[in-house]
Structure formats: C-alpha cells, structure tokens
Write an enzyme that holds these catalytic residues in place. Sequence first.
Site, PDB file in Angstrom:
ATOM      1  N   HIS A 318       6.834  77.995  23.401  1.00  0.00           N
ATOM      2  CA  HIS A 318       6.179  76.683  23.229  1.00  0.00           C
ATOM      3  C   HIS A 318       6.420  75.628  24.059  1.00  0.00           C
ATOM      4  O   HIS A 318       7.484  75.468  24.759  1.00  0.00           O
ATOM      5  CB  HIS A 318       6.662  76.231  21.636  1.00  0.00           C
ATOM      6  CG  HIS A 318       5.480  75.320  20.783  1.00  0.00           C
ATOM      7  ND1 HIS A 318       5.454  74.185  21.085  1.00  0.00           N
ATOM      8  CD2 HIS A 318       4.396  75.629  20.195  1.00  0.00           C
ATOM      9  CE1 HIS A 318       4.661  73.522  20.344  1.00  0.00           C
ATOM     10  NE2 HIS A 318       3.848  74.495  19.930  1.00  0.00           N
ATOM     11  N   ARG A 327       6.245  77.215  11.018  1.00  0.00           N
ATOM     12  CA  ARG A 327       4.963  78.111  10.511  1.00  0.00           C
ATOM     13  C   ARG A 327       5.252  79.503  10.515  1.00  0.00           C
ATOM     14  O   ARG A 327       4.623  80.202   9.736  1.00  0.00           O
ATOM     15  CB  ARG A 327       3.954  77.203  11.135  1.00  0.00           C
ATOM     16  CG  ARG A 327       3.608  75.790  11.349  1.00  0.00           C
ATOM     17  CD  ARG A 327       2.715  75.459  12.290  1.00  0.00           C
ATOM     18  NE  ARG A 327       2.897  75.780  13.471  1.00  0.00           N
ATOM     19  CZ  ARG A 327       2.400  75.614  14.809  1.00  0.00           C
ATOM     20  NH1 ARG A 327       1.098  74.991  14.564  1.00  0.00           N
ATOM     21  NH2 ARG A 327       2.837  75.671  15.816  1.00  0.00           N
ATOM     22  N   ASP A 375       1.774  81.631  16.039  1.00  0.00           N
ATOM     23  CA  ASP A 375       0.711  82.953  16.234  1.00  0.00           C
ATOM     24  C   ASP A 375       1.392  84.424  16.233  1.00  0.00           C
ATOM     25  O   ASP A 375       0.526  85.316  16.180  1.00  0.00           O
ATOM     26  CB  ASP A 375       0.110  82.727  17.524  1.00  0.00           C
ATOM     27  CG  ASP A 375      -0.849  81.238  17.641  1.00  0.00           C
ATOM     28  OD1 ASP A 375      -1.589  81.078  16.703  1.00  0.00           O
ATOM     29  OD2 ASP A 375      -0.890  80.641  18.740  1.00  0.00           O
TER      30      ASP A 375
HETATM   31  N1  NMX Z   1       6.017  85.054  28.074  1.00  0.00           N
HETATM   32  C1  NMX Z   1       6.412  84.837  29.405  1.00  0.00           C
HETATM   33  N2  NMX Z   1       6.502  83.850  30.063  1.00  0.00           N
HETATM   34  C2  NMX Z   1       6.453  83.007  29.429  1.00  0.00           C
HETATM   35  C3  NMX Z   1       6.380  82.528  28.063  1.00  0.00           C
HETATM   36  C4  NMX Z   1       6.014  83.868  27.347  1.00  0.00           C
HETATM   37  N3  NMX Z   1       5.596  83.732  25.936  1.00  0.00           N
HETATM   38  N4  NMX Z   1       6.298  81.235  27.744  1.00  0.00           N
HETATM   39  C5  NMX Z   1       6.403  80.481  28.837  1.00  0.00           C
HETATM   40  N5  NMX Z   1       6.394  81.388  29.910  1.00  0.00           N
HETATM   41  C6  NMX Z   1       6.740  81.253  31.304  1.00  0.00           C
HETATM   42  C7  NMX Z   1       5.420  80.184  31.692  1.00  0.00           C
HETATM   43  O1  NMX Z   1       4.287  80.904  31.833  1.00  0.00           O
HETATM   44  C8  NMX Z   1       6.111  79.580  32.785  1.00  0.00           C
HETATM   45  O2  NMX Z   1       6.265  80.317  33.887  1.00  0.00           O
HETATM   46  P1  NMX Z   1       5.803  79.716  35.385  1.00  0.00           P
HETATM   47  O3  NMX Z   1       6.904  78.976  35.754  1.00  0.00           O
HETATM   48  O4  NMX Z   1       5.643  80.999  36.192  1.00  0.00           O
HETATM   49  O5  NMX Z   1       4.638  78.912  35.182  1.00  0.00           O
HETATM   50  C9  NMX Z   1       7.712  79.349  32.434  1.00  0.00           C
HETATM   51  O6  NMX Z   1       7.889  80.429  31.460  1.00  0.00           O
HETATM   52  C10 NMX Z   1       7.980  77.939  31.665  1.00  0.00           C
HETATM   53  O7  NMX Z   1       7.003  77.595  30.810  1.00  0.00           O
HETATM   54  P2  NMX Z   1       7.486  76.815  29.549  1.00  0.00           P
HETATM   55  O8  NMX Z   1       7.884  75.416  29.989  1.00  0.00           O
HETATM   56  O9  NMX Z   1       8.546  77.546  28.851  1.00  0.00           O
HETATM   57  O10 NMX Z   1       6.121  76.740  28.599  1.00  0.00           O
HETATM   58  P3  NMX Z   1       5.030  75.818  28.532  1.00  0.00           P
HETATM   59  O11 NMX Z   1       5.379  74.458  28.087  1.00  0.00           O
HETATM   60  O12 NMX Z   1       4.620  75.681  30.195  1.00  0.00           O
HETATM   61  O13 NMX Z   1       4.064  76.665  28.019  1.00  0.00           O
HETATM   62  C11 NMX Z   1       3.084  77.958  26.386  1.00  0.00           C
HETATM   63  C12 NMX Z   1       4.009  76.651  26.577  1.00  0.00           C
HETATM   64  C13 NMX Z   1       3.050  77.906  24.667  1.00  0.00           C
HETATM   65  C14 NMX Z   1       1.582  77.882  26.749  1.00  0.00           C
HETATM   66  C15 NMX Z   1       3.906  79.222  26.691  1.00  0.00           C
HETATM   67  O14 NMX Z   1       4.900  79.302  26.314  1.00  0.00           O
HETATM   68  C16 NMX Z   1       3.115  80.358  26.495  1.00  0.00           C
HETATM   69  O15 NMX Z   1       2.078  80.958  27.575  1.00  0.00           O
HETATM   70  N6  NMX Z   1       3.149  81.412  25.539  1.00  0.00           N
HETATM   71  C17 NMX Z   1       2.335  82.691  25.099  1.00  0.00           C
HETATM   72  C18 NMX Z   1       1.132  82.001  24.600  1.00  0.00           C
HETATM   73  C19 NMX Z   1       1.333  81.722  23.244  1.00  0.00           C
HETATM   74  O16 NMX Z   1       1.866  82.046  22.261  1.00  0.00           O
HETATM   75  N7  NMX Z   1       0.450  80.341  22.870  1.00  0.00           N
HETATM   76  C20 NMX Z   1       0.552  79.906  21.728  1.00  0.00           C
HETATM   77  C21 NMX Z   1       1.188  78.532  21.628  1.00  0.00           C
HETATM   78  C22 NMX Z   1       0.852  77.869  20.046  1.00  0.00           C
HETATM   79  N8  NMX Z   1      -0.414  77.826  19.604  1.00  0.00           N
HETATM   80  O17 NMX Z   1      -0.670  78.247  18.661  1.00  0.00           O
HETATM   81  O18 NMX Z   1      -0.876  76.878  20.363  1.00  0.00           O
HETATM   82  C1  MLT Z   2      -0.366  73.816  17.907  1.00  0.00           C
HETATM   83  O1  MLT Z   2      -0.209  74.046  16.826  1.00  0.00           O
HETATM   84  O2  MLT Z   2      -1.328  73.204  18.507  1.00  0.00           O
HETATM   85  C2  MLT Z   2       0.514  74.677  18.961  1.00  0.00           C
HETATM   86  O3  MLT Z   2       1.781  74.889  18.297  1.00  0.00           O
HETATM   87  C3  MLT Z   2       0.618  74.152  20.313  1.00  0.00           C
HETATM   88  C4  MLT Z   2       1.195  72.993  20.361  1.00  0.00           C
HETATM   89  O4  MLT Z   2       1.637  72.137  19.561  1.00  0.00           O
HETATM   90  O5  MLT Z   2       1.276  72.215  21.768  1.00  0.00           O
END
Ligand code: NMX
Ligand code: MLT
Length: 441
Positions: A318, A327, A375
């Site tokens: 996240h 949640r 999710d």
């Molecule tokens: N699996 C693998 N790698 C991950 C994951 C994960 N679940 N989460 C973060 N990383 C990687 C990310 O891609 C990044 O790599 P790089 O430096 O190569 O770009 C590195 O870890 C640092 O990322 P963070 O700072 O921890 O996360 P960031 O704030 O950039 O992104 C998300 C947050 C939610 C986009 C990321 O954790 C993710 O892609 N999660 C999987 C998708 C997901 O579940 N999204 C739903 C979020 C909630 N929603 O409902 O919106």
């Molecule tokens: C959301 O509910 O919008 C997600 O957890 C993503 C976020 O808060 O950045």
Amino acid sequence: MTQLKEKLFEKIQAHRPRITRLTKEFGSVIIDKVDIGQCIGGARDIRSLVTDISYLDPQEGIRFRGKTIPETFEALPKAAGSEYPTVESFWYFLLTGEVPTVDQVAAVEAEFKTRQVVPEYVYTAVRALPKESHPMVMLSVGIMAMQKDSKFAAFYSGGKFNKMDAWEYVYEDASDIVARIPVLAAFIYNLKYRGDKQISIDPKLDMGANFAHMIGQSEQYKDVARMYFILHSDHESGNVSAHTTHLVHSALSDPYYAYSAGLNGLAGPLHGLANQEVLGWIMEFQKKLNGAEPTKENVTKALWDTLNAGQVVPGYGHAVLRKTDPRYTAQREFCLKTPGLKDDPLFKLVAMIFETAPGVLTEHGKTKNPWPNVDAQSGVIQWYYGLKEWDFYTVLFGVGRALGCMANITWDRGLGYAIERPKSVTTDMLEKWAAEGGRKM
Ligand code: NMX
Ligand code: MLT
C-alpha cells in the site's frame, strides 16, 4: 430542502469561517517539505490535500469521520433484521459527521427512492457498447451518459452561478449518482452475465438490499452488499479515484464528469482492479496445482514465481498503510463468523496466502508494506456467494467509492476549494538543485 441537505448546509456554514481564517491568517504557515524522491515518486506523503470525511493513519488504517471501521458499524442504525447499517445511514454520516437517528435514515432512504431511477437513454448508451467491453467501461460510460441531466452544469450555464450556492447543485448531482449507481451496476451485471435478464427495483428495500435483489442474489448477500459498499467508500483523498474526482471537479466539471474520471482511475490494476487480479492470480495458481492440495510450500513458490517474473503480488502492499488493512480484517472477520464461508477452500487458500506472503515480500525486500490490502480478501466473499465473474469486482468497488468521492466534492464546493494546479519542474532543475544540495528559497 430535505432534512439531510438542511443539516449539511448548517455544517458547511459553520465550517466556512475556519477555512477563511486558515487561508487569510495562516496561509503561509509551513506544514511539509518536498524532496526529489517525492517529486519523482508519485508525490508520496506530501501533505497537500484537505478533507474531513476520512483520515488514513499508516499504522491504524482508515477512520471515517473520526471512527474506526468497527466503531462505524457499531454506531450507525442497522438495517431491519440485520447487524449491518444501511448504506443510507452511512451516507448521512459521511456527509454530516453525525450519526443519524432512525428517522433521519428513513428520510434518506425515501430521498434515494425518488432519485434512483436510471434514465432509459443511459441503458441505451451502455447497450450500444460491445458485450466484451470491461464492466468498468460500461459503468464509466453509464455515469457519463447521465451528465445530460446534471443540475450543477445547468446551474453553471444558466448565468446565475455563484460560489456560495454552488454546493447545493453538487449535492443534487452527487445524491443522484449515489442513489443510481447500484441500479446501473446491477443493470450491467445482468446485461453482461445473465443474458440481459433484468430485475426491477424493489422500492421497499434499502440500497444494499435492493442491489442484492436486482442481481438475483440471496437474502444473506444483502449484508455483503451493505458491508462492501461501506468498506470501499473512502480512503482519505490522495488515492487515485478520490484524487481524480476532486481534481476534475476542481475545474468545475460537474460530478458526472468528475466521477466517470475517478472510475477510470479505479480501473487500474495498481488501484481498484487489484481485486479482480487477486482472483485471477488464485485461479492461475489453482490451475497449476492440477488438483493437488495447496500447501505453504507451493504457495511460497507461486509467490516467488510472480515476483521473479517482475510482477506485483496483487492485494499486497500500500502507498500509505504500513500494517494489515482494517478493511481486509473486517472482511476476514465476516468470513470467520459465516458458517460455510470459514470452511470454504478459497477462503482457506486466501488465509494461507496471508500467512505466507508477508514473509516472502519482506524477504524480497522491495515493498515498504508487505501486508494485505482490502483487495486481497474481497473477491473470496463474492465468489462464495456465487458472484464469480471477477471482472465485475471493481464495479462493486466503484459503487462504494461513489459515496466517498461524492461526499468529498460536495464539501469541496461548500468550502469553495480552488482549481487544483500543482507546479512542475524540469529534470535539469532537479539536477541543478541536487548538485547545490537543495533549492535556494
Ligand atoms: N508485490 C511486489 N512488489 C511490490 C508490491 C507487491 N505487492 N508492492 C510494492 N512492490 C514494489 C513496488 O512495485 C516498488 O518496486 P520498484 O521499486 O521496482 O518500482 C517497490 O516495491 C516499492 O513500492 P512501495 O513504495 O512499497 O509501494 P508504492 O507506494 O509504490 O505502491 C501499491 C503501492 C499498492 C501500488 C503497490 O504496493 C502494489 O503494486 N501492490 C499490488 C497491487 C495492489 O494490491 N493494489 C491495490 C491497492 C489498494 N487499492 O485498492 O487501491
Ligand atoms: C483505496 O482504497 O483507495 C486504496 O487503498 C488505495 C489508496 O488508499 O491509495
């Protein structure tokens, strides 16, 4: 004016002097600083948005109007015969910050009934799309089609626009969107997956119950819908869907333009589409098992395969949270207390991923948060109740998110927030400031 609108007016009027004072007397007080990492890295953690609807603490998770998820469910009046509140009572609470009485909830329910009928031309527009279109495209197009009747747009173009009254017209459109979006979503579900077998609105039912009824679901699913829409409503205002809605509306684009745009952001796999990706990941994993039992060992291997292929593990990580998403916990508790669901093989597998993935992600060492988000758990419940078309899951998220986004932009107009326009810089500038050890102020 309805009771809710009157209450909201009272709240907005009381709040306005606080914003005026902050801007006029304290506008230059510094509350944050920005570094190059944040500038390149998605503006992470920069405090530059204001909302009182919800607040996200990285350790504790979301609070709606100051209340945690369990406190919110506890405080609000419940739907008849249910231990879950109605979505209507939550809408009152999000908008006003006050827990409504039973009578106030009944008034919102009555108001929604007058608003919930989706015009036929909206269905015509959605039907004109290819059947293979993603349901999020259908939802976004459906919301956009309704723009023709925007009361805010009519007020603006009618020549009598003024900043003080503008919120009233946002409230009207916002309430129409919130009341109609589950009806539109049910239409899309029936169109896409049930051979266009449509079911009419039951005017006796609250929003969640009516959604369950309209997609031909069971009695028990009524609580699933109520819980799901409330849980997905708001996550402070920096997330992609809420921020997009706020940004687009800040140009005085009406709520239909704004929320259609917000939904387009929600449709991204790093945001709301992750709930569909979670189910896709699980199904792919089960296919590879070829009938064998899932074990910690083969789950660990599947997680590493995903990571080694350069992909993210959907449902984990996240941008703000640094602990398990409450949640996720609320939905897990729902599964644990529901006979049948707690012993469901898919739930058990999701629980095993929960035991395994944080360790694997920590060892992998990239993500700042190895814990599950909303999710990771939501699809299992839908699947269990027979809603197996997982490309629809983000639509369910979008129905819930309308509550938060619409409450936020109603308040945006009430408080007269400005058009959003941050400043950009060039790479040359960043390199210069890097060499100088910071920008000279
Ligand atoms: N699996 C693998 N790698 C991950 C994951 C994960 N679940 N989460 C973060 N990383 C990687 C990310 O891609 C990044 O790599 P790089 O430096 O190569 O770009 C590195 O870890 C640092 O990322 P963070 O700072 O921890 O996360 P960031 O704030 O950039 O992104 C998300 C947050 C939610 C986009 C990321 O954790 C993710 O892609 N999660 C999987 C998708 C997901 O579940 N999204 C739903 C979020 C909630 N929603 O409902 O919106
Ligand atoms: C959301 O509910 O919008 C997600 O957890 C993503 C976020 O808060 O950045």
